[in-house]
Design an enzyme around this catalytic site. Structure first.
Site, PDB file in Angstrom:
ATOM      1  N   ASN A   1       0.869  -1.172   0.000  1.00 41.41           N
ATOM      2  CA  ASN A   1       0.000   0.000   0.000  1.00 41.41           C
ATOM      3  C   ASN A   1       0.907   1.224   0.000  1.00 41.41           C
ATOM      4  O   ASN A   1       1.485   1.566   1.022  1.00 41.41           O
ATOM      5  CB  ASN A   1      -0.882  -0.049   1.262  1.00 41.41           C
ATOM      6  CG  ASN A   1      -1.700   1.218   1.445  1.00 41.41           C
ATOM      7  OD1 ASN A   1      -1.786   2.048   0.549  1.00 41.41           O
ATOM      8  ND2 ASN A   1      -2.306   1.359   2.625  1.00 41.41           N
TER       9      ASN A   1
ATOM     10  N   LYS B   1       0.180   4.282  -0.284  1.00 42.27           N
ATOM     11  CA  LYS B   1      -0.442   5.484   0.294  1.00 42.27           C
ATOM     12  C   LYS B   1      -0.168   6.692  -0.618  1.00 42.27           C
ATOM     13  O   LYS B   1      -0.087   6.522  -1.826  1.00 42.27           O
ATOM     14  CB  LYS B   1       0.040   5.693   1.729  1.00 42.27           C
ATOM     15  CG  LYS B   1      -0.138   4.411   2.564  1.00 42.27           C
ATOM     16  CD  LYS B   1       0.022   4.617   4.031  1.00 42.27           C
ATOM     17  CE  LYS B   1      -0.182   3.289   4.754  1.00 42.27           C
ATOM     18  NZ  LYS B   1      -0.134   3.412   6.194  1.00 42.27           N
TER      19      LYS B   1
ATOM     20  N   HIS C   1      -9.465   1.157   4.768  1.00 39.93           N
ATOM     21  CA  HIS C   1      -8.206   1.392   5.490  1.00 39.93           C
ATOM     22  C   HIS C   1      -8.482   2.375   6.633  1.00 39.93           C
ATOM     23  O   HIS C   1      -9.300   3.283   6.493  1.00 39.93           O
ATOM     24  CB  HIS C   1      -7.146   1.947   4.537  1.00 39.93           C
ATOM     25  CG  HIS C   1      -5.785   1.968   5.163  1.00 39.93           C
ATOM     26  ND1 HIS C   1      -5.392   2.945   6.049  1.00 39.93           N
ATOM     27  CD2 HIS C   1      -4.757   1.092   5.077  1.00 39.93           C
ATOM     28  CE1 HIS C   1      -4.159   2.680   6.456  1.00 39.93           C
ATOM     29  NE2 HIS C   1      -3.745   1.552   5.886  1.00 39.93           N
TER      30      HIS C   1
ATOM     31  N   GLU D   1      -6.963   4.832   7.649  1.00 41.90           N
ATOM     32  CA  GLU D   1      -6.762   6.247   7.315  1.00 41.90           C
ATOM     33  C   GLU D   1      -7.986   6.812   6.590  1.00 41.90           C
ATOM     34  O   GLU D   1      -8.334   7.980   6.770  1.00 41.90           O
ATOM     35  CB  GLU D   1      -5.469   6.403   6.488  1.00 41.90           C
ATOM     36  CG  GLU D   1      -4.246   6.180   7.374  1.00 41.90           C
ATOM     37  CD  GLU D   1      -3.031   5.602   6.668  1.00 41.90           C
ATOM     38  OE1 GLU D   1      -2.965   5.643   5.429  1.00 41.90           O
ATOM     39  OE2 GLU D   1      -2.142   5.080   7.378  1.00 41.90           O
TER      40      GLU D   1
ATOM     41  N   GLU E   1      -5.371  -4.987  10.520  1.00 42.56           N
ATOM     42  CA  GLU E   1      -4.341  -3.989  10.799  1.00 42.56           C
ATOM     43  C   GLU E   1      -4.671  -3.252  12.095  1.00 42.56           C
ATOM     44  O   GLU E   1      -5.493  -2.331  12.094  1.00 42.56           O
ATOM     45  CB  GLU E   1      -4.275  -2.963   9.660  1.00 42.56           C
ATOM     46  CG  GLU E   1      -3.953  -3.548   8.305  1.00 42.56           C
ATOM     47  CD  GLU E   1      -3.408  -2.485   7.352  1.00 42.56           C
ATOM     48  OE1 GLU E   1      -2.280  -2.660   6.894  1.00 42.56           O
ATOM     49  OE2 GLU E   1      -4.100  -1.494   7.098  1.00 42.56           O
TER      50      GLU E   1
ATOM     51  N   GLY F   1       2.456   2.215  10.724  1.00 42.78           N
ATOM     52  CA  GLY F   1       3.435   3.297  10.559  1.00 42.78           C
ATOM     53  C   GLY F   1       4.141   3.702  11.838  1.00 42.78           C
ATOM     54  O   GLY F   1       4.796   4.749  11.879  1.00 42.78           O
TER      55      GLY F   1
ATOM     56  N   SER G   1       3.394  -2.142  10.399  1.00 39.30           N
ATOM     57  CA  SER G   1       4.843  -2.202  10.647  1.00 39.30           C
ATOM     58  C   SER G   1       5.466  -3.551  10.302  1.00 39.30           C
ATOM     59  O   SER G   1       6.359  -4.025  11.003  1.00 39.30           O
ATOM     60  CB  SER G   1       5.148  -1.806  12.104  1.00 39.30           C
ATOM     61  OG  SER G   1       4.753  -0.471  12.352  1.00 39.30           O
TER      62      SER G   1
END
Ligand code: PGA
Length: 257
Positions: free
Chosen positions: A9, A11, A97, A99, A169, A175, A214
């Site tokens: 991904n 991003k 996701h 985000e 996730e 991250g 991560s």
């Protein structure tokens, strides 16, 4: 037997130069690697270039995207439709996701609609689920994941999960470098699979459940050694050809055993 899938991904990262360099490098790194499906999700604007780069290289890398709209055309400013993604060869589409859920206020129900529309258009949803740090500390991880999956099951039935991918996730691991332990991730993956099995045992047995958050070359093998972890959704480490290829190779090796 479930076939592992490792997906990158990207991003909001990339440039024309980076797309060509990263995909060319990745394709070379993956030469001769079998036993794992490798996919990339560049920003929508670069999918065209990614498709041309992969085609020129005769690459087996699967093209994906990071989001979709729930319409194929019309007055929906700024959005990208499944039909458009499909025209450029993108098949594996990330939805839900964290985000998107956080910055764009996407609800479980809205994500489920995206899931339905992708299926309707013959595309593969990569459905992201996962808990916040506070939910994790409150012991709510399993119920949050169940709720996020149930939004799809309630709308479409458990059979709709057939052929789709789930990416677990934990949001606190994305991250941050603070990855879940392989044991903890396995426990949650098993509970996600058990939850689906309550509705349909076959679907549960066959669905690919990736871990994300991560994942690095250094910790990837430990995840893939777990029976219910069928691959990874990789952010930061997917921006480097060698690192991402090392993660894909670790999946191929672990799942061949
Ligand atoms: P990360 O991102 O690997 O950089 O933690 C994973 C993701 O958000 O899909």
């Amino acid at each position: 037997m479930r076939h592992p899938v490792v997906m990158g991904n990207w991003k909001l990262n990339g440039s024309k130069e980076m797309v060509v360099d990263l995909l060319t490098g990745l394709n070379a790194e993956l030469e001769g690697v079998t036993g794992v499906d490798v996919a990339v999700a560049p920003p929508a604007l670069f999918i065209d270039l990614a498709e041309r780069t992969l085609t020129d290289a005769g690459s087996a890398i699967i093209l994906g995207a990071q989001n979709t709209d729930i319409n194929n055309q019309g007055a929906f400013t700024g959005d990208t439709s499944p039909a458009m993604l499909k025209e450029f060869g993108a098949t594996h589409i990330i939805i839900g996701h964290s985000e998107r859920r956080e910055y764009h206020k996407e609800s479980d129900e809205f994500v489920a609609k995206k899931f339905a529309f992708l299926k309707e258009n013959g595309l593969t949803p990569v459905l992201c689920i996962g808990e916040t740090e506070a939910q994790n500390e409150a012991g709510e991880t399993e119920s949050v994941c169940a709720r996020q999956i149930d939004a799809v099951i309630n709308l479409l039935g458990a059979e709709a999960l057939n052929g789709a991918i789930i990416a677990y996730e934990p949001i606190w691991a994305i991250g941050t470098g603070k990855a879940a332990t392989a044991d903890d991730a396995q426990r949650i993956h098993a509970s996600i699979r058990a939850h689906i099995a309550e509705k349909n045992a076959d679907v549960a047995k066959n669905i690919v459940i990736q871990y994300g958050g991560s994942v690095k070359p250094e910790n990837a093998a430990a995840y893939f050694a777990q029976p219910d972890i069928d691959g990874a959704l990789v952010g930061g480490a997917a921006l480097d050809a060698k690192s991402f290829a090392a993660i894909a190779k670790a999946a191929a090796v672990a799942k061949a055993q």
